[in-house]
Design an enzyme around this catalytic site. Structure first.
Site, short mmCIF file in Angstrom:
data_model
loop_
_atom_site.label_atom_id
_atom_site.label_comp_id
_atom_site.label_asym_id
_atom_site.label_seq_id
_atom_site.Cartn_x
_atom_site.Cartn_y
_atom_site.Cartn_z
N HIS A 124 0.87 -1.18 0.00
CA HIS A 124 0.00 0.00 0.00
C HIS A 124 0.90 1.22 0.00
CE1 HIS A 124 1.02 -0.61 4.21
NE2 HIS A 124 0.45 0.54 4.55
N HIS A 184 1.27 3.96 2.23
CA HIS A 184 1.67 4.74 3.39
C HIS A 184 3.18 4.98 3.32
CE1 HIS A 184 -2.08 3.80 6.04
NE2 HIS A 184 -2.22 4.91 5.36
N ASP A 228 5.72 4.80 5.26
CA ASP A 228 6.72 3.87 5.81
C ASP A 228 6.93 2.65 4.92
OD1 ASP A 228 4.13 3.10 6.51
OD2 ASP A 228 4.74 2.13 8.37
N HIS A 229 6.16 2.54 3.83
CA HIS A 229 6.30 1.42 2.91
C HIS A 229 6.83 1.83 1.54
CE1 HIS A 229 4.07 -1.64 5.36
NE2 HIS A 229 3.71 -0.51 5.96
N HIS A 234 -6.92 -3.06 5.86
CA HIS A 234 -6.23 -1.93 6.49
C HIS A 234 -7.13 -0.71 6.32
CE1 HIS A 234 -2.97 0.10 8.32
NE2 HIS A 234 -2.44 0.64 7.24
N ASP A 243 0.26 -4.77 7.71
CA ASP A 243 -0.71 -3.67 7.80
C ASP A 243 -2.13 -4.15 7.53
OD1 ASP A 243 1.90 -2.39 7.61
OD2 ASP A 243 0.78 -0.51 7.46
N HIS A 277 7.14 -5.54 11.10
CA HIS A 277 6.38 -4.29 11.18
C HIS A 277 6.01 -3.95 12.62
CE1 HIS A 277 3.23 -1.28 10.22
NE2 HIS A 277 3.97 -1.08 9.13
#
Length: 303
Positions: free
Chosen positions: A61, A63, A65-66, A138, A206, A265
């Protein structure tokens, strides 16, 4: 065989010795990346692996942090004389998101091919990988991935000989190619036994625990799953923000029965995940705390 390295295990923000989320695999000279959080380049260098063979980048996805490590990685790949196209796979909106990030990496010496996932489940075959994306739960659209290396059945010499197929074509048939010889067409199924068990890696982060995850991870060689919180008083927070606790992940492991399971994670507040493993293993024994640089080579089972 499939080499697997957990490059980064942190969620939300990087910590000393814990980069943001990323996973890398290597198979037959081709590398695949799932997610590309901050620190991914450094993690690859620390592992001693190479940027140049990265042919596929999958995103769970969008976000930060990814995906925040992507522009820098692309620039480094370009500076390393990468010329072959890179394929990116991710939820709807992939091309728009990546091109927005490329404002700071506008000129690259290679093309980017985009495959946007538009179905609840979708399968892509590329570079010897079978990539199966499946939608999880998520607070934005998010997918888990099965990465599989399929394995043909054994080559049956006696069948090839009985069909009078010259030996020069055996290798092509064994690799799944059709051949034409003296006006006849020969297909792999004519000379191969039943398909053998391949290699299966399941990666999921997530998300809340949903039954589909256990189904996708069924008897995987390695199941890498989010375990954001080890503290039992964080169950409410996990539900609120659509994440998982160690214990919820372990329940999925108990149902899926993978050979081995790693957690990843972690919340920034979770400094020592190993402290919670005793209770977690009461649910599923073959579960381990992931850590940056954790590596495993998955091999085909002996017949």
């Amino acid at each position: 065989m499939l080499d697997v390295c957990l490059l980064g295990t942190s969620g939300m923000m990087p910590l000393p010795k814990r980069w943001l989320t990323a996973l890398m695999t290597r198979y037959n000279g081709s590398s695949l990346l799932i997610d590309c959080g901050e620190g991914t380049q450094l993690a690859i260098k620390e592992q001693g692996w190479s940027f140049n063979p990265i042919d596929i980048i999958c995103f769970t996805h969008y976000h930060g942090d990814h995906i925040s490590g992507l522009p820098g990685l692309l620039l480094t790949m370009g500076n390393a004389d990468r010329r072959e196209p890179v394929t990116m796979i991710g939820p709807r909106g992939l091309e728009r998101v990546v091109n927005s990030l490329r404002v700071i990496a506008p000129e690259l010496p290679f093309e980017i091919n985009f495959i946007e996932i538009t179905e609840p489940e979708q399968t892509i075959y590329i570079k010897g990988y079978k990539i199966h994306a499946f939608r999880v739960l998520h607070n934005i659209t998010c997918y888990g991935y099965n990465i599989e290396i399929e394995r043909n059945g054994k080559f049956l010499v006696e069948k090839a000989e009985s069909l009078s197929i010259p030996k020069m074509y055996w290798n092509k048939l064994q690799k799944g190619e059709e051949i034409e010889y003296e006006g006849k067409t020969y297909t792999p199924d004519m000379v191969l036994g039943d398909a053998r068990k391949g290699i299966k890696l399941t990666y999921c982060t997530d998300t809340r625990p949903v039954p589909l995850i256990a189904l996708m991870a069924k008897e995987a060689d390695l199941f890498i799953c989010e375990g954001m919180y080890g503290e039992k008083d964080k169950e409410g927070k996990a539900r609120e923000y659509k994440h998982m606790t160690f214990y919820e992940a372990a329940e999925l492991g108990r149902e899926a029965k993978p050979k081995e399971m790693w957690l990843t994670h972690y919340s920034p507040s979770l400094i020592h995940p190993e402290e919670f493993m005793r209770e977690t293993r009461k649910i599923f024994e073959s579960i381990y705390p992931g850590k940056d640089g954790k590596t495993l080579t998955l091999k085909f089972r002996e017949d």
